[in-house]
Write an enzyme that holds these catalytic residues in place. Structure first.
Site, PDB file in Angstrom:
ATOM      1  N   SER A 129      33.077  35.604  41.448  1.00 28.11           N
ATOM      2  CA  SER A 129      34.413  35.530  42.061  1.00 28.11           C
ATOM      3  C   SER A 129      34.641  34.238  42.847  1.00 28.11           C
ATOM      4  CB  SER A 129      34.678  36.764  42.935  1.00 28.11           C
ATOM      5  OG  SER A 129      34.661  37.944  42.154  1.00 28.11           O
ATOM      6  N   GLU A 167      26.191  40.420  32.193  1.00 25.12           N
ATOM      7  CA  GLU A 167      26.915  41.301  31.268  1.00 25.12           C
ATOM      8  C   GLU A 167      26.051  41.602  30.047  1.00 25.12           C
ATOM      9  OE1 GLU A 167      31.088  39.539  32.942  1.00 25.12           O
ATOM     10  OE2 GLU A 167      30.351  38.818  31.017  1.00 25.12           O
ATOM     11  N   LYS A 219      34.001  33.618  28.814  1.00 23.92           N
ATOM     12  CA  LYS A 219      33.687  34.973  28.338  1.00 23.92           C
ATOM     13  C   LYS A 219      34.423  35.270  27.029  1.00 23.92           C
ATOM     14  CE  LYS A 219      32.503  36.305  33.016  1.00 23.92           C
ATOM     15  NZ  LYS A 219      32.414  37.356  34.037  1.00 23.92           N
ATOM     16  N   HIS A 261      23.093  36.163  31.046  1.00 25.54           N
ATOM     17  CA  HIS A 261      24.222  36.602  31.871  1.00 25.54           C
ATOM     18  C   HIS A 261      24.127  38.101  32.133  1.00 25.54           C
ATOM     19  CE1 HIS A 261      28.272  37.412  33.280  1.00 25.54           C
ATOM     20  NE2 HIS A 261      28.342  36.131  33.587  1.00 25.54           N
ATOM     21  N   GLU A 272      24.040  34.866  40.264  1.00 25.26           N
ATOM     22  CA  GLU A 272      25.296  35.614  40.198  1.00 25.26           C
ATOM     23  C   GLU A 272      25.057  37.055  40.632  1.00 25.26           C
ATOM     24  OE1 GLU A 272      28.276  33.872  37.136  1.00 25.26           O
ATOM     25  OE2 GLU A 272      26.697  34.856  36.022  1.00 25.26           O
ATOM     26  N   ASN A 332      32.743  29.741  32.508  1.00 28.98           N
ATOM     27  CA  ASN A 332      32.411  30.730  31.481  1.00 28.98           C
ATOM     28  C   ASN A 332      33.684  31.481  31.099  1.00 28.98           C
ATOM     29  OD1 ASN A 332      31.383  32.766  29.897  1.00 28.98           O
ATOM     30  ND2 ASN A 332      30.240  33.786  31.547  1.00 28.98           N
ATOM     31  N   GLY A 360      33.705  39.321  38.906  1.00 29.29           N
ATOM     32  CA  GLY A 360      34.963  39.911  38.466  1.00 29.29           C
ATOM     33  C   GLY A 360      35.488  41.026  39.346  1.00 29.29           C
TER      34      GLY A 360
END
Length: 254
Positions: free
Chosen positions: A212, A98, A12, A96, A166, A10, A172
């Site tokens: 990560s 985010e 992003k 996702h 996730e 991904n 991240g």
């Protein structure tokens, strides 16, 4: 036995034309296991999808990072499943964390998106995962089960779904769920699918880990019995993505 090992990258909201070209060149030159061992899908931003698809080696596929919940129309800034199909983009990432956190996408909305994308022939990487607060309060399984249930209620077949666990606190941040933590949640998810969807889907559904993942930890994570692959963020923009793809050999040799 679940399907072949799956590695998604991904990208992003990153990249320029030059940077993208460089990443694709690295991928095209990489020595990785064959398609019957690992399925590799990279997900550039919308504006680079066709460019990447035109340059990318034929054994790697391309995914969009999102698509709209229904047919296109007066939805400024959105991209529909029909448009992706028109461009021959086979995969899409939905739900996702985010987007859930920053854009307020609810479990139900994500479920609707997954159902609409599947009904139009797209394959879906459906993302779920708990926040640090939820993990510390002991509600991880409850949270991911609710997220999975919202998808299960809207779809009739899981054949074209990859479920990406996730943990939000590991995305991240450099913090990674230990292989044991990842395995524990993946195992719980598989049990939930078994009880609520069916044995056959539980046995075949690929549950991949994201948060990560890097070249250094990918082999140990891949060795876990219920980890069927990865959804990689930042590291997918770097040459170490090749090391992560090669972690698939751990499964092959298991």
């Amino acid at each position: 036995m679940t399907g072949k090992f799956f590695v998604g990258g991904n990208w992003k909201c990153n990249g320029t034309t030059e940077e993208v070209k460089k990443i694709v060149t690295t991928l095209n030159q990489a020595e990785v296991p064959s398609e019957d061992v690992v399925e590799v899908v990279v997900s550039p931003p919308f504006v680079f999808l066709t460019y990447v698809k035109s340059l990318l080696r034929p054994d790697f596929q391309v995914a969009a990072q999102n698509c709209w919940v229904r047919k296109g129309g007066a939805f400024t800034g959105e991209v529909s499943a029909e448009m992706l199909l028109n461009l021959a983009i086979p995969w899409v990432i939905l739900g996702h964390s985010e987007r859930r956190a920053l854009l307020g996408e609810s479990n139900e909305f994500v479920g609707d998106k997954v159902a609409y994308a599947l009904s139009h022939g797209l394959k879906v990487i459906a993302c779920i995962g708990e926040t640090l607060e939820q993990r510390e309060s002991g509600s991880t399984v409850e949270v991911v089960a609710a997220q999975t249930k919202a998808i299960a209620e809207k779809i009739s077949s899981w054949e074209n779904v990859v479920l990406a666990y996730e943990p939000v606190w590991a995305i991240g941040t450099g913090k990674v769920a230990t292989p044991a933590q990842a395995q524990e949640v993946h195992s719980e998810l598989r049990d939930w699918i078994k009880s609520n969807v069916g044995d056959e889907v539980a046995a075949s559904l690929r549950i991949i880990y994201g948060g990560s993942v890097n070249g250094a930890n990918s082999k140990e994570l891949a060795a876990q019995p219920d980890v069927d692959g990865f959804l990689v963020g930042g590291a997918s923009l770097k040459p170490e993505f090749i090391d992560i793809i090669n972690a698939a050999t751990v499964k092959k040799n298991a």
